[in-house]
Design a protein around this motif. Structure first.
Motif, short mmCIF file in Angstrom:
data_model
loop_
_atom_site.label_atom_id
_atom_site.label_comp_id
_atom_site.label_asym_id
_atom_site.label_seq_id
_atom_site.Cartn_x
_atom_site.Cartn_y
_atom_site.Cartn_z
N ALA A 1 -2.47 2.52 -2.41
CA ALA A 1 -4.16 1.61 -1.87
C ALA A 1 -4.61 1.48 -3.19
O ALA A 1 -5.20 0.47 -2.57
N GLY B 1 0.14 2.46 5.73
CA GLY B 1 -0.54 1.15 5.34
C GLY B 1 0.10 0.12 6.53
O GLY B 1 -0.84 -0.86 6.99
N CYS C 1 0.72 -1.07 -0.44
CA CYS C 1 -0.18 -0.11 -0.57
C CYS C 1 0.67 1.29 -0.17
O CYS C 1 0.44 2.48 -1.10
N VAL D 1 -5.94 -3.84 3.99
CA VAL D 1 -5.80 -2.89 2.50
C VAL D 1 -7.45 -1.58 2.45
O VAL D 1 -7.48 -0.29 2.19
#
Length: 488
Positions: free
Chosen positions: A74, A392, A69, A118
Motif C-alpha cells: 500500500a 486492497g 495494493c 488506497v
C-alpha cells in the motif's frame, strides 16, 4: 512503527482524503469563473467536463488500485497516487486553456482515485496491534463525507475572494507535506501474495464504468436517451460488463475476485454502499437546485446550506467512537444510519415552495447524522471481514460500488424528474421562465422533487433491509490464517 509515526501517518492520510474529496466538489462552484477567464465565448460548452474528467479517470482506476495494493504494497501505491494527484493539481492551476485544464483534471482524477481508496488501506494497516477496531477508517469516512458537503462552498469562496486557480494550488503545500511524511514514517506490511496483475480485467472495468458514467453525464441532457450516442454507450457498457464478469471467473488473479462475494459482510456492504451513494447524490444535488431555483439563493450561499449536513457527519464521527467502546457493533451503526437517513428523506419529501429554510437545515442535519454512521462503519465492516491478502481489493471495491451507485442515482433521479415534471416547457427551460409561468414551473418542479426524495427514502429502506441480513457477530481473527508479511 512507533506510536508517533502512526499518528503522523494517520494525519497524512486524513489530509489526502480531504484533498481528494474537495477536488471532486470544489470545481462545481468555480466553473463559471474558470470559463469566463479561459474561454468566455465557447468554454461553457465544455464546462461539464471539468467535473467529468476527474470522476471518469478516478472511477476507471479504482479496481486496478486495489490489486496494485495487494501485489506491491500500500505504501508504494499511496505515494504514487499522491504524486500523480499533485502533478495534476499543479498543471490545473497553471492551465491556459479549457483543453489544458480538462486534460489536467483527468490526470488529477487518476491520482484522486487512489487517494480515496488506497488511503483507506494504509489507514487499516496503521492500526495499532492492540486496537480491536480500526478507528482511523471511521474517521477517514467521516472526513470524506464532510468534505463532500463543504467542497462546493469552498470552491465558491475561493472563486469570489481569491482566484479559481487557488482551488488547485491549495493542494500543493498540504499534499507535499503529506507526501514527505509518507516517505519518512510509513513502514507498512506487504503480504507475500502473487504480483501478477490482471490488466485485461482492469481495462474492462475501466471501459464499462466509463461508459456508464458517460451515459449518466450525457443522457437526457446533451443527447436524448434514445439517441444513437446513448444507445451505443449502453451497448458498450453491457458488452464490457459481460466480458469483465467472464474475466473475473477465469483470470488467475482477478481485479475483483468473485470469492469476495461469498463473504456476507462484503456482499451486503458493497450493495449498501452503492445504494447509499445513489441516495447521497440525490440529497445533495436536488437540495442545491431547490435553493437556487425556488428560493433564489445564489450558488455560493447555497453551498452553506450543506454545512448542517457536514456538521451531522462530523458529530457522528465523535459519537461512534464512544458508542463503539460501549459495545455498539458496525451492524448496529449501519442499521441506525439507514433508519435515520430514511426519516431524513421522508422529511425532505415534505418540502414546498415556501417551506421554512430552518426546516430544510434540520432535515440536512438529519441526513448528515444518518450518512455519517454509514460512511465510516461500512468501511470498517468490509475491512474487518476481508481476507488479509485481499484487503486492497475489498477496500477499493466498496469505493467503486459507491461511485457506480452515485452515477446511477444521477441518471435515475434525473429521468424521474423529467417524467414527473408537468409544468410549462421542460425542466431545462425553467431558468428562462418569467412571471406566472415561472411560478407554475417551480411549483411543478418542487412537486416532482418531493417524489424523488420519497424514492430516496425507499432506497434507504432497502439499505435497512439489507443491513438486517448482516451477521450479528463474526470472530474475524478466527477466519484469517496467519500470513507472512514483508516490510514495505
Amino acid at each position: 512503527m512507533t506510536e508517533t509515526q502512526r499518528k503522523i501517518g494517520l494525519l497524512a492520510c486524513l489530509v489526502t482524503i480531504v484533498l481528494a474529496v474537495l477536488d471532486t466538489q470544489i470545481v462545481s462552484a468555480a466553473s463559471f469563473p474558470i470559463v469566463h477567464d479561459l474561454d468566455p465565448d465557447h468554454g461553457v460548452v465544455d464546462i461539464s467536463w471539468l467535473a467529468s474528467a476527474f470522476s471518469l479517470a478516478s472511477a476507471a482506476m479504482l479496481p486496478l488500485y486495489g490489486r496494485l495494493c495487494d501485489a506491491l504494497g500500500a505504501k508504494r501505491v499511496f505515494l504514487g497516487a499522491l504524486a500523480t494527484f499533485l502533478t495534476g493539481s499543479a498543471l490545473c492551476g497553471a492551465a491556459r486553456s479549457i483543453d489544458w485544464l480538462i486534460a489536467s483534471r483527468a490526470l488529477q482524477g487518476v491520482g484522486g482515485g487512489g487517494l480515496m481508496s488506497v488511503t483507506m488501506v494504509v489507514i487499516a494497516q496503521l492500526k495499532d496491534p492492540g486496537e480491536k477496531k480500526n478507528k482511523g477508517a471511521g474517521i477517514g469516512g467521516i472526513i470524506g463525507g464532510g468534505g463532500m458537503a463543504v467542497g462546493p462552498w469552498l470552491g465558491g469562496f475561493l472563486a469570489d475572494h481569491a482566484s479559481w486557480r487557488w482551488a488547485f494550488y491549495i493542494n500543493l503545500p498540504l499534499g507535499i507535506a503529506a507526501l514527505a511524511a509518507g516517505v519518512v514514517v510509513l513502514k507498512l506490511p506487504r503480504h507475500t501474495t502473487s504480483r501478477a496483475i490482471d490488466f485485461t480485467g482492469a481495462a474492462l472495468a475501466a471501459a464499462f464504468s466509463t461508459a456508464l458514467l458517460l451515459i449518466t453525464q450525457w443522457g437526457g441532457k446533451q443527447y436524448a436517451w434514445t439517441s444513437p450516442q446513448i444507445l451505443g454507450l449502453a451497448l458498450a457498457f453491457l458488452g464490457a460488463l459481460t466480458l469483465f464478469l467472464r474475466r473475473q471467473f477465469t483470470a488467475a488473479e482477478p481485479i475483483l475476485p468473485p470469492s469476495l462475494f461469498r463473504v456476507p459482510e462484503l456482499r451486503l456492504g458493497f450493495a449498501i454502499q452503492g445504494l447509499m451513494g445513489a441516495a447521497m447524490v440525490g440529497a445533495m444535488y436536488y437540495v442545491l437546485v431547490y435553493l437556487q431555483l425556488a428560493r433564489h439563493v445564489n450558488s455560493s450561499a447555497a453551498g452553506l446550506y450543506l454545512i448542517p449536513m457536514a456538521a451531522g457527519i462530523m458529530a457522528v464521527g465523535v459519537a461512534t467512537g464512544r458508542l463503539g467502546e460501549r459495545g455498539w457493533s458496525e451492524r448496529t451503526f449501519v442499521l441506525s444510519g439507514s433508519a435515520v437517513t430514511t426519516a431524513a428523506f421522508l422529511l425532505l419529501a415534505t418540502t414546498g415552495t415556501h417551506t421554512s429554510l430552518w426546516q430544510l437545515r434540520g432535515a440536512l442535519l438529519l441526513v448528515g447524522l444518518g450518512f455519517g454512521q454509514l460512511l465510516g462503519q461500512l468501511i470498517q465492516l468490509v475491512q474487518q471481514a476481508a481476507p488479509g491478502h485481499q484487503l486492497g481489493v475489498a477496500t477499493t471495491a466498496i469505493r467503486f460500488f459507491q461511485t457506480l451507485g452515485m452515477a446511477l442515482g444521477v441518471a435515475l433521479f434525473g429521468s424521474l424528474i423529467d417524467r414527473l415534471y408537468d409544468g410549462p416547457g421542460d425542466v431545462g427551460s425553467l431558468a428562462a421562465l418569467r412571471g406566472a409561468a415561472r411560478t407554475a414551473g417551480v411549483t411543478a418542479y418542487v412537486s416532482a422533487m418531493d417524489t424523488v426524495f420519497l424514492c430516496g427514502a425507499g432506497v434507504m429502506t432497502l439499505c435497512l433491509l439489507l443491513a438486517l441480513r448482516l451477521p450479528k457477530a463474526r470472530p474475524v481473527a478466527a477466519e484469517r490464517q496467519p500470513e507472512k508479511t514483508l516490510a514495505a
